[in-house]
Design an enzyme around this catalytic site. Structure first.
Site, PDB file in Angstrom:
ATOM      1  N   CYS A 109       0.832  -1.195   0.000  1.00  0.00           N
ATOM      2  CA  CYS A 109       0.000   0.000   0.000  1.00  0.00           C
ATOM      3  C   CYS A 109       0.879   1.262   0.000  1.00  0.00           C
ATOM      4  O   CYS A 109       1.575   1.511  -0.974  1.00  0.00           O
ATOM      5  CB  CYS A 109      -1.000  -0.051   1.156  1.00  0.00           C
ATOM      6  SG  CYS A 109      -2.402   1.061   0.911  1.00  0.00           S
ATOM      7  N   HIS A 213      -3.539  -5.255   0.310  1.00  0.00           N
ATOM      8  CA  HIS A 213      -3.002  -5.766   1.576  1.00  0.00           C
ATOM      9  C   HIS A 213      -3.073  -7.294   1.599  1.00  0.00           C
ATOM     10  O   HIS A 213      -4.021  -7.867   2.144  1.00  0.00           O
ATOM     11  CB  HIS A 213      -3.782  -5.184   2.753  1.00  0.00           C
ATOM     12  CG  HIS A 213      -3.426  -3.767   3.080  1.00  0.00           C
ATOM     13  ND1 HIS A 213      -2.443  -3.436   4.001  1.00  0.00           N
ATOM     14  CD2 HIS A 213      -3.890  -2.599   2.594  1.00  0.00           C
ATOM     15  CE1 HIS A 213      -2.339  -2.115   4.074  1.00  0.00           C
ATOM     16  NE2 HIS A 213      -3.213  -1.585   3.241  1.00  0.00           N
ATOM     17  N   GLU A 215      -1.549  -9.387   3.332  1.00  0.00           N
ATOM     18  CA  GLU A 215      -1.409  -9.989   4.670  1.00  0.00           C
ATOM     19  C   GLU A 215      -2.758 -10.415   5.248  1.00  0.00           C
ATOM     20  O   GLU A 215      -2.805 -11.229   6.166  1.00  0.00           O
ATOM     21  CB  GLU A 215      -0.662  -9.026   5.613  1.00  0.00           C
ATOM     22  CG  GLU A 215      -1.401  -7.762   6.020  1.00  0.00           C
ATOM     23  CD  GLU A 215      -1.325  -6.625   5.014  1.00  0.00           C
ATOM     24  OE1 GLU A 215      -0.913  -6.860   3.866  1.00  0.00           O
ATOM     25  OE2 GLU A 215      -1.699  -5.489   5.390  1.00  0.00           O
TER      26      GLU A 215
END
Ligand code: MN
Length: 238
Positions: A109, A213, A215
């Site tokens: 990001c 993102h 993750e």
């Protein structure tokens, strides 16, 4: 496990100006742990400590957060840009040093945007000003849910991580984006409005930026898991 000692991954923290607290979303630390490395959350230490930080870690995660100040990529100040100057100063110099040392870097990001700027590219300070017909990339859909499609380039690492398929559903929480891609980087993903969603440096071991993102999807989606595994594997061999 012994190899943890050899594979420390630094994650740049966020900072709460009111409380004067450093913080880090545990999605980042979990993703690094699951990929087999030990995450270390990095505070914004003074410039003369950067060398020590780089000597300690094997890979660097540039995490999400507030906006990079427009002065770093030659754009005019913008009312929608929320900055954190001491983070910018620390992270820009750390990233410069990591690139010099050929360290694996994963920019997420804001981290992708910062990586692009440090490597010589530019950003849109507020995408909907310049691309009014594009997608709303910050439309409120939570980060644990996909918000839009991206299309991966067949010559990219991301395409391999996605099992040789060009279509990937990603989350989205950004109002800035890469404008001019840095020299030596390629675009590896775009949204269907043409916005750059991922970049990578083919001449390097693992230097990649993703605008979403990943993750948040390590448990549910193979491409994100493979991405973190690829990053940690590259860091392990340094
Ligand atoms: Mn997006």
């Amino acid at each position: 496990m012994a190899y943890y000692k050899k594979t420390l991954i630094g994650i740049v923290s966020e900072y709460d100006d009111e409380k004067e607290y450093y913080f880090c979303d545990n999605q980042y630390t979990r993703a690094i742990e699951k990929a087999g490395a030990l995450p270390i959350i990095l505070p914004y230490v003074a410039a003369d400590r950067l060398e020590g930080v780089i000597n300690l870690i094997s890979g660097l995660v540039l995490s999400g957060g507030k906006d990079l100040a427009t002065e770093f990529y030659g754009a005019a100040p913008h009312h929608a840009v929320k900055v954190q100057p001491h983070r910018d100063n620390f992270e820009i110099e750390l990233t410069r040093l990591a690139l010099e040392r050929s360290m694996p870097i994963l920019g997420i990001c804001r981290g992708m945007q910062l990586l692009n700027v440090v490597a010589g590219g530019t950003l849109y300070p507020h995408t909907i000003d310049e691309l009014p017909s594009g997608l709303d990339h910050r439309n409120g859909i939570p980060l644990d849910q996909a918000a839009h499609d991206v299309y991966l380039e067949p010559n990219s690492l991301l395409f391999q991580y996605n099992g040789g398929s060009s279509l990937l559903r990603v989350n989205s929480w950004h109002h800035q984006a890469v404008k001019r891609v840095a020299p030596d980087f390629i675009v590896s993903a775009r949204a269907n409005d043409g916005l750059v969603e991922a970049i990578e440096a083919p001449g390097r071991a693992f230097v990649m930026g993703v605008q979403w993102h990943p993750e948040f999807f390590c448990d549910s989606e193979p491409a994100s898991r493979c991405l973190f595994n690829g990053f940690v594997d590259a860091s392990r061999s340094i």
